[in-house]
Design a protein around this motif. Structure first.
Motif, PDB file in Angstrom:
ATOM      1  N   LYS A  17      14.160 -37.440-100.162  1.00  0.00           N
ATOM      2  CA  LYS A  17      14.985 -36.319-100.595  1.00  0.00           C
ATOM      3  C   LYS A  17      14.207 -35.485-101.598  1.00  0.00           C
ATOM      4  CE  LYS A  17      19.756 -35.373-102.047  1.00  0.00           C
ATOM      5  NZ  LYS A  17      21.063 -36.007-102.384  1.00  0.00           N
ATOM      6  N   GLY A  18      14.252 -34.169-101.424  1.00  0.00           N
ATOM      7  CA  GLY A  18      13.462 -33.346-102.328  1.00  0.00           C
ATOM      8  C   GLY A  18      13.933 -31.918-102.418  1.00  0.00           C
ATOM      9  N   ILE A  19      13.211 -31.160-103.227  1.00  0.00           N
ATOM     10  CA  ILE A  19      13.508 -29.747-103.443  1.00  0.00           C
ATOM     11  C   ILE A  19      12.206 -29.027-103.750  1.00  0.00           C
ATOM     12  CG2 ILE A  19      13.983 -30.139-105.895  1.00  0.00           C
ATOM     13  CD1 ILE A  19      16.021 -27.877-105.776  1.00  0.00           C
ATOM     14  N   ALA A  20      12.108 -27.779-103.315  1.00  0.00           N
ATOM     15  CA  ALA A  20      10.969 -26.927-103.653  1.00  0.00           C
ATOM     16  C   ALA A  20      11.500 -25.611-104.197  1.00  0.00           C
ATOM     17  CB  ALA A  20      10.094 -26.671-102.428  1.00  0.00           C
ATOM     18  N   ASP A  21      10.867 -25.134-105.254  1.00  0.00           N
ATOM     19  CA  ASP A  21      11.284 -23.905-105.934  1.00  0.00           C
ATOM     20  C   ASP A  21      10.073 -22.983-106.006  1.00  0.00           C
ATOM     21  OD1 ASP A  21      12.101 -21.935-107.760  1.00  0.00           O
ATOM     22  OD2 ASP A  21      13.425 -23.315-108.795  1.00  0.00           O
ATOM     23  N   LEU A  57       4.737 -31.576-106.747  1.00  0.00           N
ATOM     24  CA  LEU A  57       3.826 -30.505-106.364  1.00  0.00           C
ATOM     25  C   LEU A  57       3.941 -29.405-107.410  1.00  0.00           C
ATOM     26  CD1 LEU A  57       5.285 -31.691-103.599  1.00  0.00           C
ATOM     27  CD2 LEU A  57       3.958 -29.892-102.522  1.00  0.00           C
ATOM     28  N   ARG A  58       2.810 -28.849-107.794  1.00  0.00           N
ATOM     29  CA  ARG A  58       2.834 -27.751-108.764  1.00  0.00           C
ATOM     30  C   ARG A  58       1.642 -26.833-108.510  1.00  0.00           C
ATOM     31  NH1 ARG A  58       2.923 -29.833-114.524  1.00  0.00           N
ATOM     32  NH2 ARG A  58       0.676 -29.976-114.273  1.00  0.00           N
ATOM     33  N   SER A  59       1.911 -25.565-108.362  1.00  0.00           N
ATOM     34  CA  SER A  59       0.830 -24.600-108.148  1.00  0.00           C
ATOM     35  C   SER A  59       0.022 -24.442-109.426  1.00  0.00           C
ATOM     36  CB  SER A  59       1.409 -23.255-107.708  1.00  0.00           C
ATOM     37  OG  SER A  59       2.309 -22.759-108.692  1.00  0.00           O
ATOM     38  N   GLN A  60      -1.291 -24.268-109.263  1.00  0.00           N
ATOM     39  CA  GLN A  60      -2.201 -24.079-110.391  1.00  0.00           C
ATOM     40  C   GLN A  60      -2.668 -22.628-110.500  1.00  0.00           C
ATOM     41  OE1 GLN A  60      -3.341 -27.134-112.405  1.00  0.00           O
ATOM     42  NE2 GLN A  60      -1.330 -27.464-111.508  1.00  0.00           N
ATOM     43  N   MET A 104       9.283 -12.636-123.378  1.00  0.00           N
ATOM     44  CA  MET A 104      10.121 -11.669-122.668  1.00  0.00           C
ATOM     45  C   MET A 104       9.344 -11.084-121.497  1.00  0.00           C
ATOM     46  SD  MET A 104      12.158  -8.406-124.243  1.00  0.00           S
ATOM     47  CE  MET A 104      13.170  -7.374-123.198  1.00  0.00           C
ATOM     48  N   THR A 105       9.979 -10.987-120.327  1.00  0.00           N
ATOM     49  CA  THR A 105       9.298 -10.520-119.129  1.00  0.00           C
ATOM     50  C   THR A 105       9.096  -9.012-119.179  1.00  0.00           C
ATOM     51  OG1 THR A 105      10.343 -12.273-117.861  1.00  0.00           O
ATOM     52  CG2 THR A 105       9.404 -10.448-116.624  1.00  0.00           C
ATOM     53  N   ASP A 106       7.919  -8.563-118.825  1.00  0.00           N
ATOM     54  CA  ASP A 106       7.622  -7.142-118.750  1.00  0.00           C
ATOM     55  C   ASP A 106       8.541  -6.509-117.702  1.00  0.00           C
ATOM     56  OD1 ASP A 106       6.588  -4.619-118.189  1.00  0.00           O
ATOM     57  OD2 ASP A 106       4.537  -5.250-118.657  1.00  0.00           O
ATOM     58  N   PRO A 107       9.320  -5.454-118.071  1.00  0.00           N
ATOM     59  CA  PRO A 107      10.265  -4.868-117.123  1.00  0.00           C
ATOM     60  C   PRO A 107       9.602  -4.243-115.915  1.00  0.00           C
ATOM     61  CG  PRO A 107      10.092  -3.531-119.123  1.00  0.00           C
ATOM     62  CD  PRO A 107       9.379  -4.824-119.387  1.00  0.00           C
ATOM     63  N   SER A 108       8.287  -3.984-115.971  1.00  0.00           N
ATOM     64  CA  SER A 108       7.598  -3.402-114.820  1.00  0.00           C
ATOM     65  C   SER A 108       7.341  -4.436-113.731  1.00  0.00           C
ATOM     66  CB  SER A 108       6.278  -2.768-115.260  1.00  0.00           C
ATOM     67  OG  SER A 108       5.374  -3.748-115.738  1.00  0.00           O
ATOM     68  N   PHE A 109       7.537  -5.711-114.049  1.00  0.00           N
ATOM     69  CA  PHE A 109       7.343  -6.768-113.072  1.00  0.00           C
ATOM     70  C   PHE A 109       8.623  -6.989-112.281  1.00  0.00           C
ATOM     71  CE2 PHE A 109       3.556  -7.596-115.381  1.00  0.00           C
ATOM     72  CZ  PHE A 109       2.750  -8.370-114.582  1.00  0.00           C
ATOM     73  N   THR A 110       8.466  -7.230-110.990  1.00  0.00           N
ATOM     74  CA  THR A 110       9.587  -7.576-110.116  1.00  0.00           C
ATOM     75  C   THR A 110       9.474  -9.050-109.772  1.00  0.00           C
ATOM     76  OG1 THR A 110       9.632  -5.349-109.174  1.00  0.00           O
ATOM     77  CG2 THR A 110      10.719  -7.091-107.919  1.00  0.00           C
ATOM     78  N   ARG A 111      10.593  -9.755-109.826  1.00  0.00           N
ATOM     79  CA  ARG A 111      10.576 -11.200-109.592  1.00  0.00           C
ATOM     80  C   ARG A 111      11.370 -11.542-108.337  1.00  0.00           C
ATOM     81  NH1 ARG A 111      13.195 -16.093-110.694  1.00  0.00           N
ATOM     82  NH2 ARG A 111      11.789 -17.756-111.404  1.00  0.00           N
ATOM     83  N   PHE A 112      10.773 -12.411-107.505  1.00  0.00           N
ATOM     84  CA  PHE A 112      11.434 -12.932-106.317  1.00  0.00           C
ATOM     85  C   PHE A 112      11.486 -14.448-106.422  1.00  0.00           C
ATOM     86  CE2 PHE A 112       8.905  -9.195-104.826  1.00  0.00           C
ATOM     87  CZ  PHE A 112       9.971  -8.320-104.645  1.00  0.00           C
ATOM     88  N   SER A 113      12.469 -15.056-105.773  1.00  0.00           N
ATOM     89  CA  SER A 113      12.558 -16.520-105.828  1.00  0.00           C
ATOM     90  C   SER A 113      13.268 -17.060-104.597  1.00  0.00           C
ATOM     91  CB  SER A 113      13.301 -16.964-107.092  1.00  0.00           C
ATOM     92  OG  SER A 113      14.638 -16.484-107.080  1.00  0.00           O
ATOM     93  N   ALA A 114      13.027 -18.339-104.337  1.00  0.00           N
ATOM     94  CA  ALA A 114      13.685 -19.030-103.223  1.00  0.00           C
ATOM     95  C   ALA A 114      13.654 -20.523-103.499  1.00  0.00           C
ATOM     96  CB  ALA A 114      12.986 -18.727-101.896  1.00  0.00           C
ATOM     97  N   LEU A 138       5.039 -22.512-107.894  1.00  0.00           N
ATOM     98  CA  LEU A 138       5.654 -23.397-106.914  1.00  0.00           C
ATOM     99  C   LEU A 138       5.812 -24.778-107.526  1.00  0.00           C
ATOM    100  CD1 LEU A 138       6.609 -24.212-104.057  1.00  0.00           C
ATOM    101  CD2 LEU A 138       4.205 -24.573-103.456  1.00  0.00           C
ATOM    102  N   PHE A 139       7.021 -25.262-107.551  1.00  0.00           N
ATOM    103  CA  PHE A 139       7.313 -26.607-108.034  1.00  0.00           C
ATOM    104  C   PHE A 139       8.067 -27.351-106.939  1.00  0.00           C
ATOM    105  CE2 PHE A 139       7.153 -23.869-111.750  1.00  0.00           C
ATOM    106  CZ  PHE A 139       6.340 -24.581-112.619  1.00  0.00           C
ATOM    107  N   GLY A 140       7.720 -28.599-106.740  1.00  0.00           N
ATOM    108  CA  GLY A 140       8.425 -29.382-105.743  1.00  0.00           C
ATOM    109  C   GLY A 140       8.448 -30.845-106.118  1.00  0.00           C
ATOM    110  N   ARG A 141       9.437 -31.553-105.603  1.00  0.00           N
ATOM    111  CA  ARG A 141       9.487 -33.000-105.811  1.00  0.00           C
ATOM    112  C   ARG A 141      10.115 -33.646-104.577  1.00  0.00           C
ATOM    113  NH1 ARG A 141      13.648 -31.058-109.205  1.00  0.00           N
ATOM    114  NH2 ARG A 141      15.710 -31.898-108.704  1.00  0.00           N
ATOM    115  N   LEU A 142       9.689 -34.875-104.328  1.00  0.00           N
ATOM    116  CA  LEU A 142      10.183 -35.636-103.181  1.00  0.00           C
ATOM    117  C   LEU A 142      10.235 -37.099-103.602  1.00  0.00           C
ATOM    118  CD1 LEU A 142      10.903 -35.237-100.109  1.00  0.00           C
ATOM    119  CD2 LEU A 142       8.554 -35.951 -99.626  1.00  0.00           C
ATOM    120  N   LYS A 143      11.380 -37.730-103.404  1.00  0.00           N
ATOM    121  CA  LYS A 143      11.503 -39.126-103.820  1.00  0.00           C
ATOM    122  C   LYS A 143      12.232 -39.933-102.758  1.00  0.00           C
ATOM    123  CE  LYS A 143      14.331 -40.312-107.058  1.00  0.00           C
ATOM    124  NZ  LYS A 143      15.029 -40.467-108.343  1.00  0.00           N
TER     125      LYS A 143
END
Length: 198
Positions: free
Chosen positions: A130-134, A93-96, A1-11, A114-119
């Motif tokens: 064609k790919g996507i990055a998250d 691609l995956r962030s470490q 469960m995510t700590d409610p004090s954390f704020t999450r952003f995404s794109a 960061l996750f990404g794929r290109l094929k």
């Protein structure tokens, strides 16, 4: 469960790059493109300027992003990124890990994923990449930023991440296909050289 004090952003950023024939490379093909994508260093070089990345291993790289600013905070993310071609011939691609240079006091309460794929896609005789990055970030916001309205914080944070992905996408569009053609031409010259010498 995510700590409610954390704020999450995404794109999320989608990409589709047509790979057209050129006068010097008239026959791009799936096998050649997949071989190119296995050259992790070349692919990473198309995403980041030469002075802003370094290889930590065959598939591990450190990227130093340009300074970013939000709510008066300025920082420079440094991301360790794994880049590899998997068994299905998909570039991944995956962030470490990530550090925030300039915001060391937040780094302990910060995570970046960061996750990404290109094929390679073949359709109607045309070849595309064609790919996507998250990209997602979770952090504890310092006061007084944490007292701002939630929608203001979320909109600004998501917008900042979207701009980061857009910059990477633009560099890929400008550089990756061109670099692939240069790589393919050099590969063809290398294959032809022994025959020429013989």
């Amino acid at each position: 469960m995510t700590d409610p004090s954390f704020t999450r952003f995404s794109a999320v950023q989608f990409a589709e790059l047509p790979v057209s024939a050129t006068a010097k490379h008239p026959n791009p093909n799936r096998q050649s493109l997949e071989a190119y994508l296995s050259e992790s260093r070349r692919v990473v070089a198309t995403m980041a300027q030469g002075s802003r990345w370094e290889a930590l291993g065959d598939q591990l790289f450190q990227l130093r992003m340009r300074s970013l600013s939000i709510f008066g905070l300025t920082f420079e993310p440094t991301v360790d990124l794994k880049v590899w071609l998997d068994n299905d011939q998909v570039l991944r691609l995956r962030s470490q890990r990530c550090d925030l240079v300039g915001l060391d006091y937040i780094s302990q309460q910060f995570s970046l994923d960061l996750f990404g794929r290109l094929k390679v896609i073949e359709q109607d005789g045309e070849i595309h990449l064609k790919g996507i990055a998250d990209l997602a970030v979770s952090l504890v916001l310092p006061a007084p930023i944490s007292y701002l309205p939630e929608n203001v914080i979320t909109t600004a944070g998501n917008g900042l991440l979207a701009s980061v992905l857009k910059t990477i996408h633009q560099r890929l569009c400008e550089n990756l296909v061109t670099d692939y053609h240069q790589w393919a031409q050099q590969e063809a010259r290398d294959v032809a050289s022994p025959a020429t010498k013989g």
